[in-house]
Design an enzyme around this catalytic site. Structure first.
Site, PDB file in Angstrom:
ATOM      1  N   VAL A 139      47.545  28.001  35.090  1.00 18.01           N
ATOM      2  CA  VAL A 139      48.575  28.906  35.601  1.00 18.01           C
ATOM      3  C   VAL A 139      47.989  29.600  36.820  1.00 18.01           C
ATOM      4  O   VAL A 139      46.783  29.905  36.841  1.00 18.01           O
ATOM      5  CB  VAL A 139      48.986  29.956  34.538  1.00 18.01           C
ATOM      6  N   CYS A 140      48.814  29.819  37.832  1.00 19.70           N
ATOM      7  CA  CYS A 140      48.415  30.612  39.001  1.00 19.70           C
ATOM      8  C   CYS A 140      47.186  29.976  39.671  1.00 19.70           C
ATOM      9  O   CYS A 140      47.079  28.754  39.751  1.00 19.70           O
ATOM     10  CB  CYS A 140      48.189  32.051  38.539  1.00 19.70           C
TER      11      CYS A 140
END
Lengths: 266, 266
Positions: A139-140
């Protein structure tokens, strides 16, 4: 993603009737199962200083509904301080982490990601476990860390919008999408995309009905109050302001990517 | 919500230029401020066993961007275990919590909420701090706990969809909305609504531009993969299934609400 591969991992589908029972009911249901039931999904989440707690908490909530064992893996047993004041206690060290994982998961948090990218102990760990894990996920800015470990060469991937293009320097094909699935690599956009990632991942492993149940249990019908969550929605003025505010760490990220690319001979 | 009241609390607006700088930049910026700058927003988040970590992590991320001091308040100093395996270390006890708060915040997690509703030490604490806090707020079933403390009598409010109607028994007017603002009470729907809550709250206190900046920094452009996040979207079949899976704890919640209503003479 190859649906057949996913289906083969999704052996827990047999108990799909209990999947949405909520964390506690679920734990009880699992405890009551006969020992010949399929093993729980083994997830290793790398945790590191200055990561963003929300990057972990969103996916972890869904992994929990999927009845996964989520190992919080760090270099040592010291509590890890994320962006907010909730120290995260590792459940195992990188040395203790099982060699063969179902899911390798890396959260983001750019300030911390940049430091972690320069730490061979972490990138070597990711390269090793990622080479055998059934799914390699992030994520991210976690995808920068996967990329620095050489795990995204030849894959389509995404990241937080302000570093997404840097993925190309690590051999990946950046895509401006909320969640990018390319074979067994599943990467997500910035911070809040962790929830979309996790539900999409659950859909791929457990099917539509289980994922719909998770959305309903988590009341996932988001309504962003301002509709400014991407550069396209926010416009150039606000986007430039964020880039300016983050200019120093963005420059460090660019350097860290260049060093990783050199090391990986990309 | 009264915009003027909010504006008066939003004294930090003078340094709005640093608001979106990200947690670390932000902390540095704050540290460099002259001592005569306005005080940081004082937030007390009640934490209790079996609460949902995501209910806290979403808002906490935004509170952090707002440069708030978030106190994690529990009955004692023991680590509190939420739904997932990240024990939360309280930063203060209820006895140590400041008498006058800017924000009282209560996360949800139905199994834990039901137990907490029957604990006078917690409801008395909430009733006391809530009587003077500038804002009384919740995510998910946290509103049942506010209601059990008598803090929602005469207010419109919301909660997780599967307990929302119970708010009426606690003297509130249930509303099927993602975030409900009624004077200084701000309540949100289930789990994932915490992010909408926090950005709306930031908008009210810091204005549209700051809230847009937060959405952009957090890349908050959610895309639910299945569009099944409410009973209306999911349909009666799936909704009934969730109600059945959760029937035991929903019955306990109903009992806990009835007992609280009797105690409050509602």
């Amino acid at each position: 993603m190859n649906r057949r591969e996913l289906a083969s991992l999704a052996g827990l589908g047999a108990v799909a009737g209990t999947i949405g029972a909520g964390p506690l009911k679920l734990a009880q249901a699992v405890a009551q199962q006969a020992p010949n039931n399929p093993p729980r999904l083994q997830v290793a989440a790398l945790i590191y200083p200055r990561m963003i707690l929300l990057d972990l908490a969103g996916p972890q909530t869904v992994f929990n509904l999927m009845r996964a064992d989520v190992h919080l893996v760090s270099k040592d047993r010291s509590p890890v301080m994320p962006d907010v004041g909730v120290p995260i206690l590792p459940t195992m060290t990188t040395a203790e982490c099982p060699a063969d994982l179902d899911v390798l998961f890396v959260p983001g948090g750019l300030d911390g990601t940049v430091v972690a990218m320069g730490d061979p102990a972490l990138t070597d760990f990711l390269a090793d476990r990622g080479s055998r894990a059934k799914y390699v996920t992030s994520v991210c800015t976690g995808s920068l860390l996967l990329g620095a470990a050489g795990l995204l060469r030849g894959y389509a991937a995404t990241s937080h919008w302000y570093v997404r293009d840097l993925l190309a320097d690590l051999g990946a094909t950046p895509r401006a999408e909320r969640v990018v699935v390319d074979r067994n690599r599943v990467t997500a956009a910035g911070v809040t995309a962790g929830i979309d990632f996790a539900i999409e991942f659950a859909r791929q492993l457990r099917g539509d009905e289980a994922a719909r149940l998770f959305e309903l249990v988590l009341e996932y019908d988001p309504k962003p109050p301002l509709s400014a969550g991407t550069p396209e929605l926010a416009g150039p003025g606000l986007t430039d302001r964020v880039l300016q505010i983050r200019s120093s760490v963005l420059a460090s990220a660019k350097d860290a990517v260049a060093q990783a690319a050199q090391r990986l001979k990309i």
